[in-house]
Design a protein around this motif. Structure first.
Motif, PDB file in Angstrom:
ATOM      1  N   HIS A 104       0.823  -1.214   0.000  1.00  0.00           N
ATOM      2  CA  HIS A 104       0.000   0.000   0.000  1.00  0.00           C
ATOM      3  C   HIS A 104       0.859   1.265   0.000  1.00  0.00           C
ATOM      4  O   HIS A 104       0.633   2.195   0.790  1.00  0.00           O
ATOM      5  CB  HIS A 104      -0.978   0.021   1.179  1.00  0.00           C
ATOM      6  N   ALA A 105       1.842   1.296  -0.897  1.00  0.00           N
ATOM      7  CA  ALA A 105       2.737   2.455  -0.990  1.00  0.00           C
ATOM      8  C   ALA A 105       1.986   3.682  -1.500  1.00  0.00           C
ATOM      9  O   ALA A 105       1.117   3.583  -2.362  1.00  0.00           O
ATOM     10  CB  ALA A 105       3.901   2.141  -1.929  1.00  0.00           C
ATOM     11  N   ASP A 106       2.339   4.839  -0.933  1.00  0.00           N
ATOM     12  CA  ASP A 106       1.812   6.127  -1.400  1.00  0.00           C
ATOM     13  C   ASP A 106       2.702   6.716  -2.486  1.00  0.00           C
ATOM     14  O   ASP A 106       2.276   7.555  -3.258  1.00  0.00           O
ATOM     15  CB  ASP A 106       1.776   7.144  -0.256  1.00  0.00           C
ATOM     16  N   MET A 107       3.969   6.304  -2.460  1.00  0.00           N
ATOM     17  CA  MET A 107       4.943   6.845  -3.400  1.00  0.00           C
ATOM     18  C   MET A 107       6.029   5.813  -3.663  1.00  0.00           C
ATOM     19  O   MET A 107       6.388   5.048  -2.768  1.00  0.00           O
ATOM     20  CB  MET A 107       5.581   8.126  -2.867  1.00  0.00           C
ATOM     21  N   ILE A 108       6.540   5.827  -4.879  1.00  0.00           N
ATOM     22  CA  ILE A 108       7.712   5.026  -5.240  1.00  0.00           C
ATOM     23  C   ILE A 108       8.796   6.012  -5.631  1.00  0.00           C
ATOM     24  O   ILE A 108       8.555   6.916  -6.445  1.00  0.00           O
ATOM     25  CB  ILE A 108       7.413   4.081  -6.421  1.00  0.00           C
ATOM     26  N   VAL A 109       9.976   5.864  -5.044  1.00  0.00           N
ATOM     27  CA  VAL A 109      11.122   6.697  -5.416  1.00  0.00           C
ATOM     28  C   VAL A 109      12.103   5.789  -6.147  1.00  0.00           C
ATOM     29  O   VAL A 109      12.632   4.847  -5.580  1.00  0.00           O
ATOM     30  CB  VAL A 109      11.794   7.349  -4.184  1.00  0.00           C
ATOM     31  N   VAL A 110      12.314   6.084  -7.434  1.00  0.00           N
ATOM     32  CA  VAL A 110      13.146   5.249  -8.301  1.00  0.00           C
ATOM     33  C   VAL A 110      14.392   6.010  -8.695  1.00  0.00           C
ATOM     34  O   VAL A 110      14.309   7.151  -9.148  1.00  0.00           O
ATOM     35  CB  VAL A 110      12.376   4.873  -9.591  1.00  0.00           C
ATOM     36  N   GLY A 111      15.531   5.364  -8.545  1.00  0.00           N
ATOM     37  CA  GLY A 111      16.778   5.928  -9.044  1.00  0.00           C
ATOM     38  C   GLY A 111      16.919   5.593 -10.515  1.00  0.00           C
ATOM     39  O   GLY A 111      16.525   4.516 -10.953  1.00  0.00           O
ATOM     40  N   ILE A 129       7.790   1.803 -14.567  1.00  0.00           N
ATOM     41  CA  ILE A 129       7.190   1.939 -13.238  1.00  0.00           C
ATOM     42  C   ILE A 129       6.321   3.185 -13.184  1.00  0.00           C
ATOM     43  O   ILE A 129       5.179   3.146 -12.730  1.00  0.00           O
ATOM     44  CB  ILE A 129       8.279   1.952 -12.144  1.00  0.00           C
ATOM     45  N   SER A 130       6.858   4.309 -13.681  1.00  0.00           N
ATOM     46  CA  SER A 130       6.088   5.554 -13.600  1.00  0.00           C
ATOM     47  C   SER A 130       4.843   5.515 -14.486  1.00  0.00           C
ATOM     48  O   SER A 130       3.835   6.134 -14.164  1.00  0.00           O
ATOM     49  CB  SER A 130       6.961   6.758 -13.954  1.00  0.00           C
ATOM     50  N   SER A 131       4.897   4.779 -15.574  1.00  0.00           N
ATOM     51  CA  SER A 131       3.738   4.687 -16.470  1.00  0.00           C
ATOM     52  C   SER A 131       2.609   3.831 -15.911  1.00  0.00           C
ATOM     53  O   SER A 131       1.450   4.072 -16.220  1.00  0.00           O
ATOM     54  CB  SER A 131       4.161   4.101 -17.817  1.00  0.00           C
ATOM     55  N   HIS A 132       2.958   2.832 -15.107  1.00  0.00           N
ATOM     56  CA  HIS A 132       1.958   1.853 -14.686  1.00  0.00           C
ATOM     57  C   HIS A 132       1.632   1.869 -13.191  1.00  0.00           C
ATOM     58  O   HIS A 132       0.722   1.165 -12.764  1.00  0.00           O
ATOM     59  CB  HIS A 132       2.407   0.445 -15.089  1.00  0.00           C
ATOM     60  N   ALA A 133       2.338   2.656 -12.406  1.00  0.00           N
ATOM     61  CA  ALA A 133       2.102   2.676 -10.958  1.00  0.00           C
ATOM     62  C   ALA A 133       0.752   3.307 -10.630  1.00  0.00           C
ATOM     63  O   ALA A 133       0.297   4.225 -11.306  1.00  0.00           O
ATOM     64  CB  ALA A 133       3.208   3.440 -10.253  1.00  0.00           C
ATOM     65  N   LYS A 134       0.138   2.826  -9.565  1.00  0.00           N
ATOM     66  CA  LYS A 134      -1.144   3.371  -9.090  1.00  0.00           C
ATOM     67  C   LYS A 134      -0.922   4.469  -8.045  1.00  0.00           C
ATOM     68  O   LYS A 134      -1.885   5.034  -7.548  1.00  0.00           O
ATOM     69  CB  LYS A 134      -2.004   2.254  -8.517  1.00  0.00           C
ATOM     70  N   CYS A 135       0.332   4.701  -7.706  1.00  0.00           N
ATOM     71  CA  CYS A 135       0.655   5.754  -6.736  1.00  0.00           C
ATOM     72  C   CYS A 135       1.619   6.739  -7.388  1.00  0.00           C
ATOM     73  O   CYS A 135       2.051   6.546  -8.512  1.00  0.00           O
ATOM     74  CB  CYS A 135       1.258   5.139  -5.469  1.00  0.00           C
ATOM     75  N   SER A 136       1.975   7.789  -6.658  1.00  0.00           N
ATOM     76  CA  SER A 136       2.930   8.773  -7.168  1.00  0.00           C
ATOM     77  C   SER A 136       4.301   8.134  -7.336  1.00  0.00           C
ATOM     78  O   SER A 136       4.678   7.247  -6.574  1.00  0.00           O
ATOM     79  CB  SER A 136       3.041   9.947  -6.198  1.00  0.00           C
ATOM     80  N   VAL A 137       5.031   8.607  -8.327  1.00  0.00           N
ATOM     81  CA  VAL A 137       6.389   8.103  -8.582  1.00  0.00           C
ATOM     82  C   VAL A 137       7.317   9.299  -8.740  1.00  0.00           C
ATOM     83  O   VAL A 137       7.005  10.249  -9.450  1.00  0.00           O
ATOM     84  CB  VAL A 137       6.449   7.243  -9.868  1.00  0.00           C
ATOM     85  N   THR A 138       8.438   9.248  -8.048  1.00  0.00           N
ATOM     86  CA  THR A 138       9.482  10.242  -8.189  1.00  0.00           C
ATOM     87  C   THR A 138      10.706   9.554  -8.761  1.00  0.00           C
ATOM     88  O   THR A 138      11.157   8.551  -8.217  1.00  0.00           O
ATOM     89  CB  THR A 138       9.835  10.901  -6.839  1.00  0.00           C
TER      90      THR A 138
END
Length: 142
Positions: A104-111, A129-138
């Motif tokens: 249940h992540a609110d955000m994913i931070v990807v390097g 990941i950013s295209s398909h995530a259901k939460c915010s992605v940085t």
């Protein structure tokens, strides 16, 4: 706002990972949130259809990665009860998205590395990941 922050980690290439962890740590601290690291191990694929892989080999997948994740957790400047890690087996971006949903992540931070010709033509894990995530992605550049 961002209480559960997930950071995909490739323990075999920590250059970009450390920047993502640092960014995620700052966000988790600012929002009094939790941070979870996840490494996705690739499954053992036999080269011959007749090859048999002993069950013990599957139980050892991720052992090294777990130890590396524990070392990374020790470096994170958050209370131990607010950091965790896990290893999943499979394709990187589907497993990262699965972990984000399960946890249940609110955000994913990807390097991510700077764009190259290969990533321009084939796409990158961070982009998937950013295209398909259901939460915010940085996406953080190393």
């Amino acid at each position: 706002m961002f209480k559960r922050i997930l950071v995909p980690v490739d323990v075999h290439d920590l250059e970009v990972v450390r920047v993502a962890i640092e960014t995620a740590s700052v966000l988790a601290k600012a929002f009094d949130g939790e941070l979870r690291l996840v490494h996705v191990a690739n499954p053992v694929i036999p080269t011959s259809p007749m090859a048999v892989i002993p069950q013990a080999a599957y139980s050892e997948i991720g052992a090294f990665e777990r130890s590396q994740l524990e070392a990374l957790l020790a470096e994170i400047p958050l209370p131990r009860e607010r950091v965790s890690a896990g290893v999943r087996i499979g394709g990187v971006y589907p497993e990262v998205l699965g972990e984000a949903e399960d946890w249940h992540a609110d955000m994913i931070v990807v390097g991510a590395y700077p764009p190259s010709m290969a990533s321009q033509l084939l796409g990158s894990t961070a982009a998937a990941i950013s295209s398909h995530a259901k939460c915010s992605v940085t996406i953080v550049r190393g």
